[in-house]
Scaffold this motif. Structure first.
Motif, PDB file in Angstrom:
ATOM      1  N   ASN A  94     -25.258  -6.514  19.583  1.00  0.00           N
ATOM      2  CA  ASN A  94     -26.000  -5.857  20.656  1.00  0.00           C
ATOM      3  C   ASN A  94     -25.252  -6.039  21.968  1.00  0.00           C
ATOM      4  O   ASN A  94     -24.900  -7.174  22.325  1.00  0.00           O
ATOM      5  CB  ASN A  94     -27.415  -6.404  20.787  1.00  0.00           C
ATOM      6  N   PRO A  95     -25.004  -4.928  22.726  1.00  0.00           N
ATOM      7  CA  PRO A  95     -24.182  -5.007  23.934  1.00  0.00           C
ATOM      8  C   PRO A  95     -24.933  -5.342  25.202  1.00  0.00           C
ATOM      9  O   PRO A  95     -24.326  -5.525  26.259  1.00  0.00           O
ATOM     10  CB  PRO A  95     -23.613  -3.592  24.027  1.00  0.00           C
ATOM     11  N   GLY A  96     -26.285  -5.390  25.138  1.00  0.00           N
ATOM     12  CA  GLY A  96     -27.047  -5.710  26.347  1.00  0.00           C
ATOM     13  C   GLY A  96     -27.857  -4.538  26.850  1.00  0.00           C
ATOM     14  O   GLY A  96     -28.069  -3.540  26.187  1.00  0.00           O
ATOM     15  N   GLY A  97     -28.314  -4.682  28.063  1.00  0.00           N
ATOM     16  CA  GLY A  97     -29.205  -3.696  28.683  1.00  0.00           C
ATOM     17  C   GLY A  97     -30.432  -4.417  29.249  1.00  0.00           C
ATOM     18  O   GLY A  97     -30.302  -5.174  30.206  1.00  0.00           O
ATOM     19  N   PRO A  98     -31.614  -4.189  28.602  1.00  0.00           N
ATOM     20  CA  PRO A  98     -31.861  -3.287  27.490  1.00  0.00           C
ATOM     21  C   PRO A  98     -31.605  -1.833  27.896  1.00  0.00           C
ATOM     22  O   PRO A  98     -31.928  -1.447  29.006  1.00  0.00           O
ATOM     23  CB  PRO A  98     -33.330  -3.523  27.152  1.00  0.00           C
ATOM     24  N   GLY A  99     -30.993  -1.092  26.985  1.00  0.00           N
ATOM     25  CA  GLY A  99     -30.673   0.291  27.261  1.00  0.00           C
ATOM     26  C   GLY A  99     -29.262   0.670  26.881  1.00  0.00           C
ATOM     27  O   GLY A  99     -28.898   1.840  26.941  1.00  0.00           O
ATOM     28  N   GLY A 100     -28.437  -0.330  26.491  1.00  0.00           N
ATOM     29  CA  GLY A 100     -27.062  -0.041  26.139  1.00  0.00           C
ATOM     30  C   GLY A 100     -26.917   0.404  24.690  1.00  0.00           C
ATOM     31  O   GLY A 100     -27.524  -0.175  23.792  1.00  0.00           O
ATOM     32  N   GLY A 136     -28.685  -8.837  24.997  1.00  0.00           N
ATOM     33  CA  GLY A 136     -28.521  -9.165  23.586  1.00  0.00           C
ATOM     34  C   GLY A 136     -28.794 -10.617  23.285  1.00  0.00           C
ATOM     35  O   GLY A 136     -29.181 -10.974  22.162  1.00  0.00           O
ATOM     36  N   SER A 137     -28.613 -11.500  24.279  1.00  0.00           N
ATOM     37  CA  SER A 137     -28.950 -12.914  24.085  1.00  0.00           C
ATOM     38  C   SER A 137     -30.454 -13.086  23.923  1.00  0.00           C
ATOM     39  O   SER A 137     -30.916 -13.920  23.131  1.00  0.00           O
ATOM     40  CB  SER A 137     -28.441 -13.761  25.268  1.00  0.00           C
ATOM     41  N   ALA A 138     -31.242 -12.293  24.655  1.00  0.00           N
ATOM     42  CA  ALA A 138     -32.697 -12.357  24.526  1.00  0.00           C
ATOM     43  C   ALA A 138     -33.138 -11.826  23.164  1.00  0.00           C
ATOM     44  O   ALA A 138     -34.011 -12.406  22.514  1.00  0.00           O
ATOM     45  CB  ALA A 138     -33.357 -11.556  25.648  1.00  0.00           C
ATOM     46  N   LEU A 139     -32.525 -10.727  22.732  1.00  0.00           N
ATOM     47  CA  LEU A 139     -32.864 -10.155  21.429  1.00  0.00           C
ATOM     48  C   LEU A 139     -32.488 -11.114  20.303  1.00  0.00           C
ATOM     49  O   LEU A 139     -33.258 -11.321  19.351  1.00  0.00           O
ATOM     50  CB  LEU A 139     -32.160  -8.811  21.254  1.00  0.00           C
TER      51      LEU A 139
END
Length: 481
Positions: A79-85, A202-205
């Motif tokens: 996961n690349p981050g965001g949220p929204g990426g 992505g760290s949160a996910l």
């Protein structure tokens, strides 16, 4: 409370019985991944996990398959981050940037557009680059009246999203549901467990997945951490802390190049130049670039040292009062503005995950405090967001970090990082007290593994992913660049 506990920790739903159909990816994904060749597939998931037999949405995933069956040990979701990426080409991007062959051999790398993004049932609030909502970080508030003006904009934005949400999808965009989707993808792949690598959001996910499905989590790497399984007002306020901690690296760089850019012969003079330009643009914007966007431009250009020259060029042009040459103002503004889809997903997930303050005076006090505490960016990061007026209250509490489970969480954190300062890594390390270890990197920028340039962190993380050796807490010194 018993029902809530079950909903957060039980399997997401019955596992899919059908096999995935891997096909060629869409043309834009093929182009973005080149020269790597990806395959794509669609995984159906419930829109609402409390109604598993109701409306379903399709998530698109991608695969960069291991070509070494003898060394393949499973899947590594990304996961690349965001949220929204969008993460469909993240596997190829990491491989093209030098992800070690031992990792490429060990895993099928699984990228994806999480729900609401890109090719996975995309959502839209119909935001445009002409405003009034053009960035996911609030504008800099020069005074109390500016907070009041931003509150009106935030309320309008929340109402706009409500009006565009005709199929009632926005309220189902949450980190908890994203984690449940990951588990559906794991099951569709036929894997008993999944490893995970996530950057930024992505760290949160990843923290949420490891907490909700501890026994299904394999090797988890959380890079550039927001500090929990969700972003709240306190987390966004830490953006200003990150700016203060990271700016000195840019100021030192610019001072060493004073003869080229003329921004100051000392870091202190460079800092003075920043305030000089920002305050000038507050009163007299240039080609649509006002003080708020100028501050935001530096925030973005501190993500990586390779972007420092962009800020130096912009500052130089603005100091010389040359609005049309070299034309960097217009480029800077264009680069700053996220897409409608990104902004919509960022808002939905951020606002749905946790309740934000609804009293404007809370934000007014925070702005006044952080304007003094973090003068570079505090009055921006603490300002009011549309979450204060979001129509949906969180359907469930944010996912609590679960420290009961396998010792399998590796936390990576640069010492100086703008949106995810070192404190975020410390907070997550404290919450995953028994399950995690932390590698703290003497460096500046957003992203450690592969994205960064630290040899020690690259070696430690690769060893963990390939061999399963979770290191002791350690600090990696600066690498030669």
């Amino acid at each position: 409370m018993l029902g809530l506990s079950v909903s957060l920790t039980a399997p997401a739903a019955a596992e899919p019985a059908t096999q995935l159909e891997w096909t060629a990816c869409p043309d834009d994904v093929v182009a973005g991944a080149a020269p790597r060749q990806l395959q794509c597939a669609v995984v159906p998931v419930p829109l609402d996990y409390t109604d598993p037999d109701g409306t379903r949405i399709d998530l698109m995933i991608s695969r960069l398959a291991s070509t070494n069956p003898g060394k393949r040990r499973g899947v590594l979701m990304l996961n690349p981050g965001g949220p929204g990426g969008s993460g469909l080409i993240l596997s190829a991007q990491l491989a093209n940037k030098g992800l070690p062959t031992s990792v490429l051999d060990s895993y099928d790398l699984i990228g994806m557009d999480t729900r609401g993004i890109g090719r996975s049932a995309p959502v839209s609030c119909a935001f445009t680059t002409t405003g009034p909502y053009v960035a996911n970080i609030p504008p800099y508030a020069v005074d109390d009246a500016a907070v009041t003006r931003q509150a009106a904009v935030a309320k309008q934005v929340a109402e706009q999203c409500t009006g565009k949400d005709r199929d009632d999808r926005l309220r189902h965009l949450t980190t908890a549901n994203n984690a449940r989707d990951l588990d559906r993808i794991r099951a569709a792949l036929g894997e008993r467990k999944t490893s995970f690598f996530g950057l930024s959001y992505g760290s949160a996910l990843g923290a949420a997945y490891a907490s909700m499905f501890p026994e299904r989590s394999d090797r988890i790497v959380l890079d550039s951490n927001i500090g929990d399984t969700y972003l709240d007002h306190d987390g966004m306020r830490r953006y200003a802390l990150g700016m203060e901690q990271t700016f000195p690296d840019f100021a030192k760089w610019a001072a060493e190049r004073h003869d080229a850019y003329g921004l100051g012969r000392t870091p202190e003079q460079v800092r003075h130049t920043y305030f000089e330009i920002a305050e000038k643009l507050d009163k007299h914007p240039v080609d649509g670039l006002d003080g708020s966007l100028f501050r935001l431009s530096l925030f973005g250009n501190l993500f990586n040292k390779s972007l420092y020259t962009k800020s130096a060029q912009l500052w130089q042009a603005l100091r010389q009062d040359i609005p049309s040459a070299p034309g960097v103002q217009a480029d800077e503004k264009t680069d700053l503005l996220p897409t409608d889809n990104f902004l919509t997903v960022f808002l939905a997930v951020t606002c749905n995950d946790v309740a934000w303050p609804t009293d404007i005076d809370t934000y007014r006090r925070a702005v006044a405090e952080d304007r003094q505490r973090y003068p570079l960016f505090g009055a921006s990061a603490a300002n009011i967001t549309p979450c204060a007026y979001w129509p949906h209250r969180p359907a469930e509490p944010p996912v609590p970090v679960n420290d009961e489970g396998p010792q399998n969480v590796l936390i990576l954190q640069n010492q100086r990082d703008v949106p995810t300062p070192h404190r975020g890594g410390e907070l997550l390390r404290e919450k995953f007290a028994q399950r995690s270890r932390m590698v703290s990197v003497e460096g500046s920028g957003h992203g450690v593994y592969v994205v960064g340039s630290n040899a020690c962190a690259l070696n430690v993380t690769t060893t963990y992913l390939v061999e399963g050796t979770l290191p002791q807490d350690q600090r990696c010194g600066a690498s030669a660049e």
